[in-house]
Design a protein around this motif. Structure first.
Motif, PDB file in Angstrom:
ATOM      1  N   GLY A 177      -3.952  -1.581  19.108  1.00  0.00           N
ATOM      2  CA  GLY A 177      -5.467  -1.922  18.923  1.00  0.00           C
ATOM      3  C   GLY A 177      -6.066  -0.409  18.251  1.00  0.00           C
ATOM      4  N   GLY A 178      -5.365   0.439  17.941  1.00  0.00           N
ATOM      5  CA  GLY A 178      -6.223   1.610  17.434  1.00  0.00           C
ATOM      6  C   GLY A 178      -5.962   1.487  15.504  1.00  0.00           C
TER       7      GLY A 178
ATOM      8  N   ASN B 147      -6.459  -1.449  11.003  1.00  0.00           N
ATOM      9  CA  ASN B 147      -7.318  -1.523  12.048  1.00  0.00           C
ATOM     10  C   ASN B 147      -6.519  -2.759  13.080  1.00  0.00           C
ATOM     11  OD1 ASN B 147      -9.419  -0.065  11.204  1.00  0.00           O
ATOM     12  ND2 ASN B 147     -10.419  -1.815  10.278  1.00  0.00           N
ATOM     13  N   SER B 148      -6.757  -2.459  14.279  1.00  0.00           N
ATOM     14  CA  SER B 148      -6.338  -3.508  15.332  1.00  0.00           C
ATOM     15  C   SER B 148      -4.893  -3.216  15.226  1.00  0.00           C
ATOM     16  CB  SER B 148      -6.615  -4.792  15.127  1.00  0.00           C
ATOM     17  OG  SER B 148      -8.182  -5.009  15.286  1.00  0.00           O
ATOM     18  N   LEU B 149      -4.019  -2.181  15.263  1.00  0.00           N
ATOM     19  CA  LEU B 149      -2.721  -2.111  14.846  1.00  0.00           C
ATOM     20  C   LEU B 149      -1.840  -2.787  16.260  1.00  0.00           C
ATOM     21  CD1 LEU B 149      -2.701   1.287  13.470  1.00  0.00           C
ATOM     22  CD2 LEU B 149      -1.449  -0.697  12.211  1.00  0.00           C
ATOM     23  N   LYS B 150      -0.666  -3.275  15.691  1.00  0.00           N
ATOM     24  CA  LYS B 150       0.074  -3.974  16.793  1.00  0.00           C
ATOM     25  C   LYS B 150       1.541  -2.965  16.630  1.00  0.00           C
ATOM     26  CE  LYS B 150      -1.776  -8.476  15.402  1.00  0.00           C
ATOM     27  NZ  LYS B 150      -1.427 -10.031  15.119  1.00  0.00           N
ATOM     28  N   PRO B 151       2.314  -3.315  17.729  1.00  0.00           N
ATOM     29  CA  PRO B 151       3.710  -2.639  17.911  1.00  0.00           C
ATOM     30  C   PRO B 151       4.473  -3.124  16.480  1.00  0.00           C
ATOM     31  CG  PRO B 151       3.153  -3.284  20.082  1.00  0.00           C
ATOM     32  CD  PRO B 151       2.055  -3.757  19.078  1.00  0.00           C
ATOM     33  N   GLU B 152       4.301  -4.170  16.243  1.00  0.00           N
ATOM     34  CA  GLU B 152       5.089  -4.878  14.918  1.00  0.00           C
ATOM     35  C   GLU B 152       4.756  -4.234  13.695  1.00  0.00           C
ATOM     36  OE1 GLU B 152       3.588  -6.706  17.574  1.00  0.00           O
ATOM     37  OE2 GLU B 152       2.729  -8.529  16.373  1.00  0.00           O
ATOM     38  N   ASP B 153       3.457  -3.384  13.819  1.00  0.00           N
ATOM     39  CA  ASP B 153       3.275  -2.758  12.450  1.00  0.00           C
ATOM     40  C   ASP B 153       3.837  -1.711  12.394  1.00  0.00           C
ATOM     41  OD1 ASP B 153      -0.072  -3.839  13.093  1.00  0.00           O
ATOM     42  OD2 ASP B 153       1.196  -4.462  11.578  1.00  0.00           O
ATOM     43  N   THR B 154       4.749  -1.154  13.361  1.00  0.00           N
ATOM     44  CA  THR B 154       5.611   0.218  13.226  1.00  0.00           C
ATOM     45  C   THR B 154       6.558   0.149  12.334  1.00  0.00           C
ATOM     46  OG1 THR B 154       5.483   0.633  15.621  1.00  0.00           O
ATOM     47  CG2 THR B 154       7.317   1.425  14.369  1.00  0.00           C
ATOM     48  N   ALA B 155       6.274   0.757  11.187  1.00  0.00           N
ATOM     49  CA  ALA B 155       7.407   0.905   9.915  1.00  0.00           C
ATOM     50  C   ALA B 155       7.009   2.382   9.237  1.00  0.00           C
ATOM     51  CB  ALA B 155       6.892  -0.242   8.879  1.00  0.00           C
ATOM     52  N   VAL B 156       7.842   2.525   8.097  1.00  0.00           N
ATOM     53  CA  VAL B 156       7.417   3.678   7.318  1.00  0.00           C
ATOM     54  C   VAL B 156       6.747   2.828   6.036  1.00  0.00           C
ATOM     55  CG1 VAL B 156       8.407   5.078   5.601  1.00  0.00           C
ATOM     56  CG2 VAL B 156       9.793   4.965   7.849  1.00  0.00           C
ATOM     57  N   TYR B 157       5.756   3.241   5.709  1.00  0.00           N
ATOM     58  CA  TYR B 157       4.714   2.711   4.755  1.00  0.00           C
ATOM     59  C   TYR B 157       4.765   3.491   3.513  1.00  0.00           C
ATOM     60  CZ  TYR B 157       2.647  -0.253   8.275  1.00  0.00           C
ATOM     61  OH  TYR B 157       2.545  -1.063   9.325  1.00  0.00           O
ATOM     62  N   TYR B 158       5.127   2.897   2.473  1.00  0.00           N
ATOM     63  CA  TYR B 158       5.271   3.246   0.898  1.00  0.00           C
ATOM     64  C   TYR B 158       4.338   3.015   0.227  1.00  0.00           C
ATOM     65  CZ  TYR B 158      10.084   3.991   2.908  1.00  0.00           C
ATOM     66  OH  TYR B 158      11.244   4.396   3.497  1.00  0.00           O
ATOM     67  N   CYS B 159       4.039   4.001  -0.764  1.00  0.00           N
ATOM     68  CA  CYS B 159       2.925   3.815  -1.896  1.00  0.00           C
ATOM     69  C   CYS B 159       3.732   3.548  -3.021  1.00  0.00           C
ATOM     70  CB  CYS B 159       2.083   4.962  -2.123  1.00  0.00           C
ATOM     71  SG  CYS B 159       0.748   4.896  -3.371  1.00  0.00           S
ATOM     72  N   HIS B 160       3.257   2.449  -3.918  1.00  0.00           N
ATOM     73  CA  HIS B 160       4.093   1.841  -5.128  1.00  0.00           C
ATOM     74  C   HIS B 160       3.233   1.504  -6.283  1.00  0.00           C
ATOM     75  CE1 HIS B 160       6.862  -1.590  -6.598  1.00  0.00           C
ATOM     76  NE2 HIS B 160       7.231  -0.301  -7.055  1.00  0.00           N
ATOM     77  N   MET B 161       3.750   1.966  -7.500  1.00  0.00           N
ATOM     78  CA  MET B 161       3.271   1.879  -8.429  1.00  0.00           C
ATOM     79  C   MET B 161       3.949   0.826  -9.188  1.00  0.00           C
ATOM     80  SD  MET B 161       2.127   4.197 -11.868  1.00  0.00           S
ATOM     81  CE  MET B 161       0.772   5.108 -10.849  1.00  0.00           C
ATOM     82  N   PRO B 162       3.894  -0.493  -9.367  1.00  0.00           N
ATOM     83  CA  PRO B 162       5.017  -1.655  -9.701  1.00  0.00           C
ATOM     84  C   PRO B 162       5.149  -1.563 -10.889  1.00  0.00           C
ATOM     85  CG  PRO B 162       3.018  -2.615  -8.259  1.00  0.00           C
ATOM     86  CD  PRO B 162       2.665  -1.053  -8.544  1.00  0.00           C
ATOM     87  N   THR B 163       4.272  -1.380 -12.001  1.00  0.00           N
ATOM     88  CA  THR B 163       4.856  -1.460 -13.404  1.00  0.00           C
ATOM     89  C   THR B 163       5.699  -0.633 -13.646  1.00  0.00           C
ATOM     90  OG1 THR B 163       2.486  -1.949 -13.894  1.00  0.00           O
ATOM     91  CG2 THR B 163       3.777  -1.187 -15.834  1.00  0.00           C
ATOM     92  N   TYR B 164       5.868   0.654 -13.095  1.00  0.00           N
ATOM     93  CA  TYR B 164       6.877   1.804 -13.626  1.00  0.00           C
ATOM     94  C   TYR B 164       7.579   1.816 -12.222  1.00  0.00           C
ATOM     95  CZ  TYR B 164       3.778   2.784 -17.259  1.00  0.00           C
ATOM     96  OH  TYR B 164       3.096   2.740 -18.511  1.00  0.00           O
ATOM     97  N   ASP B 165       7.728   1.121 -10.997  1.00  0.00           N
ATOM     98  CA  ASP B 165       8.499   1.155 -10.072  1.00  0.00           C
ATOM     99  C   ASP B 165       8.689   2.666  -9.487  1.00  0.00           C
ATOM    100  OD1 ASP B 165      11.941   0.123  -9.047  1.00  0.00           O
ATOM    101  OD2 ASP B 165      10.146  -0.329  -8.070  1.00  0.00           O
ATOM    102  N   THR B 166       7.503   2.998  -9.465  1.00  0.00           N
ATOM    103  CA  THR B 166       7.062   4.286  -8.850  1.00  0.00           C
ATOM    104  C   THR B 166       7.057   4.587  -7.510  1.00  0.00           C
ATOM    105  OG1 THR B 166       6.689   5.438 -11.051  1.00  0.00           O
ATOM    106  CG2 THR B 166       6.281   6.736  -8.880  1.00  0.00           C
ATOM    107  N   TRP B 167       7.711   4.963  -6.561  1.00  0.00           N
ATOM    108  CA  TRP B 167       7.568   5.205  -5.215  1.00  0.00           C
ATOM    109  C   TRP B 167       7.512   6.455  -4.558  1.00  0.00           C
ATOM    110  CZ3 TRP B 167       7.884   0.656  -2.182  1.00  0.00           C
ATOM    111  CH2 TRP B 167       8.479  -0.778  -3.092  1.00  0.00           C
ATOM    112  N   GLY B 168       6.649   6.465  -3.451  1.00  0.00           N
ATOM    113  CA  GLY B 168       6.153   7.700  -2.909  1.00  0.00           C
ATOM    114  C   GLY B 168       7.446   8.069  -1.744  1.00  0.00           C
ATOM    115  N   GLN B 169       7.313   8.949  -0.890  1.00  0.00           N
ATOM    116  CA  GLN B 169       8.401   9.329  -0.028  1.00  0.00           C
ATOM    117  C   GLN B 169       8.234   8.508   1.131  1.00  0.00           C
ATOM    118  OE1 GLN B 169       5.814  10.927  -0.322  1.00  0.00           O
ATOM    119  NE2 GLN B 169       5.165  11.539   1.871  1.00  0.00           N
ATOM    120  N   GLY B 170       7.128   7.978   1.522  1.00  0.00           N
ATOM    121  CA  GLY B 170       6.986   7.153   2.847  1.00  0.00           C
ATOM    122  C   GLY B 170       6.226   8.140   3.843  1.00  0.00           C
ATOM    123  N   THR B 171       5.526   7.312   4.865  1.00  0.00           N
ATOM    124  CA  THR B 171       4.877   7.847   5.851  1.00  0.00           C
ATOM    125  C   THR B 171       5.051   7.027   7.089  1.00  0.00           C
ATOM    126  OG1 THR B 171       2.732   9.276   6.689  1.00  0.00           O
ATOM    127  CG2 THR B 171       2.539   7.031   5.398  1.00  0.00           C
TER     128      THR B 171
END
Length: 113
Positions: free
Chosen positions: A15-16, A83-107
Motif C-alpha cells: 500500500g505504500g 503507488n499502492s504497491l503490492k508484494p508482487e511488485d517486488t523486483a529489481v527495477y531497471y532503467c532502459h534506453m531501447p534504441t541503444y539497448d542501454t541498461w542501468g544496474q538496477g535498484t
C-alpha cells in the motif's frame, strides 16, 4: 554512449509508495524514448512503463493506475512513481534506453510487511 544510474529502491509496506529515479549521462537522452523494466526472482524481465521523447506514456496492465512514468529532459532524468504497491511488485527495477539497448544496474524494490 549514455550511462544510466537508478536510485530510490528500498523496502516498503504493501500500500505504500516509492519514487524511482534514473539519471542519464551523455548526449542521447533528450532524443530517445525511455523505459522501466523489472525482474522478479525466478521470473523473466518485463516492461513496466515507457515514455516517448514527447512524454507519451504506456504501462503494463499490471501497473496501470498505480504507477506513473515521467521525464525531465533538462535534467536528463526519468522517474517512476509507484503507488499502492503490492508484494508482487517486488523486483529489481531497471532503467532502459531501447534504441541503444542501454541498461542501468538496477535498484531493488521490496514490498513486504
Amino acid at each position: 554512449q549514455d550511462q544510466l544510474v537508478e536510485s530510490g529502491g528500498g523496502l516498503v509496506q504493501p500500500g505504500g509508495s516509492l519514487r524511482l529515479s534514473c539519471a542519464a549521462s551523455g548526449s542521447r537522452f533528450s532524443n530517445n524514448n525511455m523505459a522501466w523494466h523489472r525482474q522478479a526472482p525466478g521470473k523473466q524481465r518485463e516492461l513496466v512503463a515507457s515514455i516517448s521523447v514527447w512524454g507519451v506514456a504506456n504501462y503494463a496492465d499490471s501497473v496501470k493506475g498505480r504507477f506513473s512514468i515521467s521525464r525531465d529532459n533538462a535534467k536528463k532524468m526519468v522517474y517512476l512513481q509507484m503507488n499502492s504497491l503490492k508484494p508482487e511488485d517486488t523486483a529489481v527495477y531497471y532503467c532502459h534506453m531501447p534504441t541503444y539497448d542501454t541498461w542501468g544496474q538496477g535498484t531493488l524494490v521490496t514490498v513486504s510487511s
